[in-house]
Each structure stands twice: as C-alpha cells, then as structure tokens.
Design an enzyme around this catalytic site. Structure first.
Site, PDB file in Angstrom:
ATOM      1  N   HIS A 180     142.129  45.684  53.853  1.00 23.31           N
ATOM      2  CA  HIS A 180     142.968  46.414  52.895  1.00 23.31           C
ATOM      3  C   HIS A 180     142.287  46.537  51.535  1.00 23.31           C
ATOM      4  O   HIS A 180     142.941  46.797  50.532  1.00 23.31           O
ATOM      5  CB  HIS A 180     144.340  45.744  52.781  1.00 23.31           C
ATOM      6  N   LYS A 232     135.638  24.769  46.033  1.00 23.78           N
ATOM      7  CA  LYS A 232     134.550  23.775  45.965  1.00 23.78           C
ATOM      8  C   LYS A 232     133.225  24.466  45.655  1.00 23.78           C
ATOM      9  O   LYS A 232     132.468  24.026  44.814  1.00 23.78           O
ATOM     10  CB  LYS A 232     134.390  23.025  47.286  1.00 23.78           C
ATOM     11  N   LYS A 259     137.335  16.239  34.422  1.00 23.76           N
ATOM     12  CA  LYS A 259     137.971  15.586  35.566  1.00 23.76           C
ATOM     13  C   LYS A 259     139.489  15.619  35.450  1.00 23.76           C
ATOM     14  O   LYS A 259     140.202  15.806  36.415  1.00 23.76           O
ATOM     15  CB  LYS A 259     137.476  14.141  35.680  1.00 23.76           C
ATOM     16  N   ASN A 311     139.289  -7.253  47.511  1.00 23.79           N
ATOM     17  CA  ASN A 311     139.192  -5.800  47.443  1.00 23.79           C
ATOM     18  C   ASN A 311     139.763  -5.273  48.743  1.00 23.79           C
ATOM     19  O   ASN A 311     139.405  -5.746  49.815  1.00 23.79           O
ATOM     20  CB  ASN A 311     137.725  -5.378  47.297  1.00 23.79           C
ATOM     21  N   GLY A 312     140.672  -4.293  48.664  1.00 23.17           N
ATOM     22  CA  GLY A 312     141.263  -3.716  49.871  1.00 23.17           C
ATOM     23  C   GLY A 312     142.774  -3.674  49.761  1.00 23.17           C
ATOM     24  O   GLY A 312     143.333  -3.821  48.668  1.00 23.17           O
ATOM     25  N   TRP A 332     141.094  -2.193  40.362  1.00 22.12           N
ATOM     26  CA  TRP A 332     141.604  -0.828  40.311  1.00 22.12           C
ATOM     27  C   TRP A 332     142.920  -0.886  41.069  1.00 22.12           C
ATOM     28  O   TRP A 332     142.959  -0.990  42.283  1.00 22.12           O
ATOM     29  CB  TRP A 332     140.624   0.126  40.982  1.00 22.12           C
ATOM     30  N   GLU A 340     133.137  25.891  41.915  1.00 18.94           N
ATOM     31  CA  GLU A 340     133.103  24.987  40.768  1.00 18.94           C
ATOM     32  C   GLU A 340     131.800  24.203  40.628  1.00 18.94           C
ATOM     33  O   GLU A 340     131.419  23.873  39.511  1.00 18.94           O
ATOM     34  CB  GLU A 340     134.321  24.049  40.736  1.00 18.94           C
ATOM     35  N   CYS A 386     138.173  -1.971  44.045  1.00 18.85           N
ATOM     36  CA  CYS A 386     137.819  -3.049  43.128  1.00 18.85           C
ATOM     37  C   CYS A 386     136.345  -3.437  43.273  1.00 18.85           C
ATOM     38  O   CYS A 386     135.703  -3.140  44.266  1.00 18.85           O
ATOM     39  CB  CYS A 386     138.678  -4.260  43.431  1.00 18.85           C
ATOM     40  N   ARG A 415     133.389   1.238  39.549  1.00 18.37           N
ATOM     41  CA  ARG A 415     134.264   1.300  40.727  1.00 18.37           C
ATOM     42  C   ARG A 415     135.742   1.366  40.341  1.00 18.37           C
ATOM     43  O   ARG A 415     136.598   1.583  41.183  1.00 18.37           O
ATOM     44  CB  ARG A 415     134.057   0.054  41.591  1.00 18.37           C
ATOM     45  N   GLU A 457     140.472  26.011  49.548  1.00 14.81           N
ATOM     46  CA  GLU A 457     139.800  24.833  48.992  1.00 14.81           C
ATOM     47  C   GLU A 457     138.286  24.942  49.160  1.00 14.81           C
ATOM     48  O   GLU A 457     137.523  24.571  48.259  1.00 14.81           O
ATOM     49  CB  GLU A 457     140.355  23.564  49.662  1.00 14.81           C
TER      50      GLU A 457
END
Ligand code: M6R
Length: 610
Positions: free
Chosen positions: A506, A487, A605, A102-103, A78, A490, A2, A27, A483
């Site tokens: 192989h 990264k 996204k 916030n939290g 948020w 992309e 938030c 945010r 992963e």
C-alpha cells in the site's frame, strides 16, 4: 545482580575486599557490606559493616576501624527482595554463621513457614532465610559440610553463597547454583568472586566453581568436594584480558554480555513466581480480584518496553478475549484516554524512572484504573507509585539498548496473561501449567540461539553497508519486528522501518530497490503462507531478504538470501528466540561499523525528560 568477594591469606582483608568491591560495583550498587574475621578478638570474632549506598560510603564508614583480619567476605547489593536499607544489605549473620548471597531464593516464603522464621528475621531478604537454614543445620550437625549440603537440598533458586563460620578461623565456605563464582589462588592467599575483575589484581589463573560443589578457601589454597563428599579437581583457566574487558565478563560490550545473560534473567524472573507450575503473585501481594474484576487491559510504556507491550497485547487478547490497548506513554498523557475503574493498567519500564511512563501512570490512576508496574530497578519511582509491582530480575542493564530487559518484560507479561486466564476460568490448572511450561522451555531455546551466531553475523555484513532496512511480519511477527527495527536504528544508525508484511504493497514497497535489506519474520503458522507471499513480493523487486522461520521450512533462493531458523516451538513463544536473533543482528551491525555500541549517540539510558 550482586557482586561477591571472599579473601583469606596474608594481606589486610579489609583493603583487599573493599578494593574488590569497587571493581564489582558496576554489577549494581544500592548497598555494600563486609564481614571480617578478627584475629585478636576470639570472643567476638566477626566484624560487620554494611550500609545502603555505594562502596565509597562503606569505605568512608570503615576508615577509622583498624581490624586485624586476613580473612573476610564482601558484597555489593542490587536489591531484589526487600528495599534498599542498611538492614537488607549483606552480609547477614546469625549465631555462628555469616553469609553473602547473589541470586534469588524461590521458596523463601515456604522456608519461613516450615522453619518458623517469621518472627526472628531481621531483614526483608530471601538471603537471610538461606542463612537461617544453614545456621539451623550447623547447630544440629556441628559440621559445616553437612549443614551446607542439607541446606542446599532444601533451598530452591539461584544462588552463590560465601559463608564464614565464626568458630572456624581463616576459612570461607562457598557453593553455587546458576549464579556465578570464580576462584583463584595467589602467593598472598585465596580469592573467590562473582567475576574475574576482583581477582585480577592478585592472579590471572582461576577456575569457575562447578555448580553444587563446596569450595573451602584457606590461606594456602582451595579444596573442592561434591555433595557426595568426593574431591573435585577444578578446570584451571588463564585470563589474558585487560581489566576493562573483564568488567564486561570478557565480552567486548555490555550489550553483548546482556544479550547473553538472557537465559539467566528469564529463569530468575519466571521461577520465583511459579507455584505448582502456576503463576503465583502472593509474594507481590497482587490479588486475583484485580484480574477477575477488570473489563479491559491498558498497557503504557515507551520504546522497547512499549514493544514488549505490543507482544503482551496479542498474547492477552488471544488467550483472554478481552480488549487490550497499548499506549505510547508520551501520547497517552495528552489523549484523555477512555479508561476507568474497570481498567487494569500495566505500566512497563526497565528503569522505573521514565517520566512519560510515570506521568501516564498517574493519569490512569486518577481515572480510577488499578496499576501493576513491570519494573527492573528496585525501588524506582514507578515501582513505588504503582498499586502493585512485578519486578523483573534481569540485573542491571548498563548498555543503553535494552535487550535482557525486553525479554524479561515479556516473561512478566506471559506470567500475568496466564494468571489472568486461570483466575478468569479461561484456563484450567492443567492448561495454565502447560502454558507456563512452554514459557520455561524458551530458556534452553534462547541458549541454543546464543550458541550459533554465524547467521546473524552474516546478516550484519549486509546491514553495515545499508542506508535503509525493513523488518516485516504479520500478527505477532509484526510486533517482534518493531523491536528488531528499533534495535538496529538506535545502535547502528541504519534507518529501519518495521512494517506489517501485508501492508507494504500500500505504499512502502516503492522503497524496495536492488539490494535493500529486508528481515522477514515468519514464525506464525496460521499466516505463514501469507507472509511468504509478501516476502516473494519484495524479493521479486530486488530486496536482499533474511528470512526467520521455525526449523524445517523449505525455502529456496527465490524467497530469501539468508535463512535463519529458530527451534520448532509453539507460535505464542517464538518471540524469545527471534528477539535474541534481532538483537544480535543489530549488535554485529553496530560493532562492525565501529560504533560505540553501549552508548549510542543522542541517547540516554533513563529518559527523565518529557
Ligand atoms: O526504562 P524504560 O523501560 O522506561 O525505558 C523506555 C525506553 O526509553 C527504552 O526502552 C529505550 O527505547 C531503549 N533505548 C531501547 O533500547
């Protein structure tokens, strides 16, 4: 996460706060609200307006309201606890206390019970519970300092609070734990906010509010005192950044900011789910029968979320000894998968909107499987439509490349694996809490990795010039390398392949030439020697090898060119520091090439097309 702002001074508070909220909107912004202290209505001093939707909606709704106020607080929400509704929006108010937060309050359920709040709460938020506690102690002590001190001694979790007491005009009381607050004083008054963006139009001199310190803002300045009542002198800082860079918290890109937010995101995702050291999903309403009754686990996801699933599979199979399959959602949809009502289906998605994942989940449900989604965006489609949801608390992820969402997806999978092990009798209480303790210990480990970026920058200098790169590892290390390669591809457009280290010979080893960058991950003790043999094979063919191991491994120049070390932690948990290293290698490569790190070409996204 938030956005928070508080202002008291000589200007029109409504304007200052709404302008500030606009700056903080990046945010996260499912709702917004303000509370203003009226100067002309002492019998009803607090004006509140809050609603679901962006700040522009709030601005529109307050347009006609002439509020004589030079002191107030504002919030962009948020959602973490409770849906996106007007009632759940901040500020929350009761009695003489009005608060924004916030939290995440971890023990809010316990507090509801201990303080008999169940019937009096108006919203579904943990924040309102904190408000009620502060109100309770304010009524008892009639002293804002004592009320706040007592309350924060009881409340567990991450928080930054800004509080108005309706009988104390012109003052804002603030305190924080983990969640950020910065404050500054200008000629026109005092300001506090969750980040600098909102302060910059008024002052460039600011300080970070020290944790567990009460700040009191009044029009002439800000005073600080610790919980023992001692005066605290803040360490003043000066911002010479432009406003755009401040929105990124001083980082040049959201991706780097989000990489650095991982310790906090992990903390926020893990802590609220731990009761007596054990994973506990009673808040989420996930029954243990789901874990006891299933014969197998099936994980559905795309991209990074799918690679988190690959790590989850290894961990779950290792601990639970039941079959776990991981499916790329776009394939799963057309596979006529072998699942039934004895399958527990885990659906992973940062956005909660990825269409393939959503459709895959629907197929699993049709076949009778029970579904738990691991989702970051509250109220998203997958979260709503799954049988159960375990939210990750990473806050908004703005950069297209997923970073903090990956590590919190892993955290959620480790929580699930541990709860399953416990309720299936694989782990006793002690083993389960020891396991979770090790997961928690990765938070400082990640922090340590983030402090020393020199090695990753060094690797990126080589990567920048490469056309192709390889990421290799065995068992869990292979899952991590998938992963790492994604990264790099992309955001830096360097073609990268992840390969099981033992499989290279192989065929793929034919691609290794003089100088081909290979990132080798060797953090799994059981197969360490085997992996090192494979690393020697590529090194002997001219590869430029970056080797990631735990601290204390002796490796000479015949094995690698760059040696990166993670702290010596148990094999099952090495993914966390390794992931951060791989993210940073990709980031510095893309940045070094001058690319648009946060918005790589051709990518979106949230992928809502098939
Ligand atoms: O929102 P989701 O987690 O469902 O998204 C899945 C993938 O599209 C996402 O992870 C994608 O691979 C990212 N760009 C990876 O950084």
């Amino acid at each position: 996460m938030c956005g928070i702002i508080g202002y008291t001074g000589t200007l029109d508070a409504k304007k200052v706060i709404i302008d500030g909220l606009k700056e903080l909107e990046y945010r996260g912004y499912d709702s917004a609200g303000i509370a203003l202290m009226r100067k002309d209505q002492p019998e009803d001093p607090i004006y509140i307006m809050k609603e679901a939707g962006p700040v522009s909606v709030l601005e529109e709704s307050t347009k006609g309201d002439e509020v004589a106020s030079t002191c107030g607080i504002g919030h962009t929400r948020w959602a973490t606890h409770g849906g996106v509704t007007d009632q759940n929006a901040h500020p929350h108010t009761t009695g003489r206390v009005t608060l924004i937060h916030n939290g995440i309050i971890e023990n809010y359920r316990e507090l509801i019970n201990s303080y008999n709040l169940e019937d009096s709460l108006i919203s579904e938020t943990d924040s309102e519970v904190a408000l009620r506690i502060i109100d309770y102690y304010y009524n008892k002590y009639q002293d804002p300092y004592r009320a706040i001190k007592k309350s924060v001694g009881i409340i567990r979790g991450s928080y930054s609070f800004c509080i108005l007491f309706s009988n104390i005009p012109g003052k804002i009381f603030c305190i924080r734990n983990v969640s950020p607050l910065v404050a500054g004083v200008s000629e026109k008054g005092s300001l506090i906010a969750s980040d600098l963006t909102a302060l910059l139009p008024y002052t460039r001199d600011y300080f970070v509010l020290p944790e567990h310190t009460i700040a009191v803002l009044d029009p002439d300045g800000i005073t600080l005192q610790d919980l023992e009542g001692n005066e605290v002198q803040p360490e003043m800082l000066h911002a010479d950044w432009d406003v755009e860079s401040v929105k990124k918290g001083g980082y040049p890109h959201f991706m780097l900011k989000e990489i650095n937010e991982q310790p906090e995101a992990m903390h926020n995702t893990l802590k609220p789910r731990l009761q007596d050291g054990l994973p506990d999903f009673s808040e989420e309403g996930i029954p243990d029968s789901l874990f006891q009754d299933c014969r197998e686990v099936c994980i559905i996801a795309c991209g990074t979320a799918n690679y988190a699933g690959m790590v989850g599979k290894s961990i779950m199979e290792l601990i639970l000894r039941i079959p776990v399959s991981v499916h790329i959602a776009s394939e799963f949809r057309y596979e006529d998968p072998l699942i039934d009502d004895k399958t527990l289906c885990i659906v992973i998605s940062q956005s909660g909107e990825t269409i393939d994942t959503l459709e895959g989940m629907k197929i699993a449900m049709k076949k009778g499987a029970k579904t738990i989604s691991i989702v970051n965006v509250k109220g998203s489609t997958i979260a709503r439509e799954s049988d159960y949801v375990l939210y990750t608390h990473a806050g908004p992820e703005i950069s297209v490349a997923s970073t903090k969402a990956y590590t919190v997806q892993l955290a959620a999978l480790y929580l699930l694996a541990c709860r399953m092990a416990y309720v299936r009798g694989v782990y006793d209480k002690e083993q389960a809490s020891a396991f979770m303790n090790e997961v928690l210990m990765v938070v400082p480990v990640i922090t340590e990795v983030l402090k020393n970026i020199v090695g990753m920058k060094h690797v990126s200098e080589k990567m920048m010039k490469a056309k192709d790169a390889f990421y290799i590892g065995r068992s869990l290390d292979y899952a991590f390398s998938l992963e790492g390669a994604l990264k790099l591809k992309e955001i830096s457009y360097v073609h990268a392949e992840a390969y099981p280290a033992g499989e290279l010979k192989h065929g793929t080893i034919a691609l290794i030439e003089n100088g081909t960058p290979v990132v080798a991950i060797a953090t799994q003790e059981k197969i360490y020697e085997k992996t090192i043999s494979n690393v020697r094979e590529v090194k002997a063919r001219g590869a430029f090898v970056t080797l990631i191991t735990k601290k204390g491994k002796e490796v000479g120049p015949e094995v690698c060119d760059i040696h990166l070390e993670i702290p010596d932690i148990a094999d099952q948990f090495t993914v966390f520091p390794v992931a951060v290293m791989l993210q940073l290698i990709a980031y510095y490569t893309a940045d070094g090439k001058g690319l648009d790190v946060d918005k790589p070409r051709n990518l979106a996204k949230s992928v809502t097309v098939e």
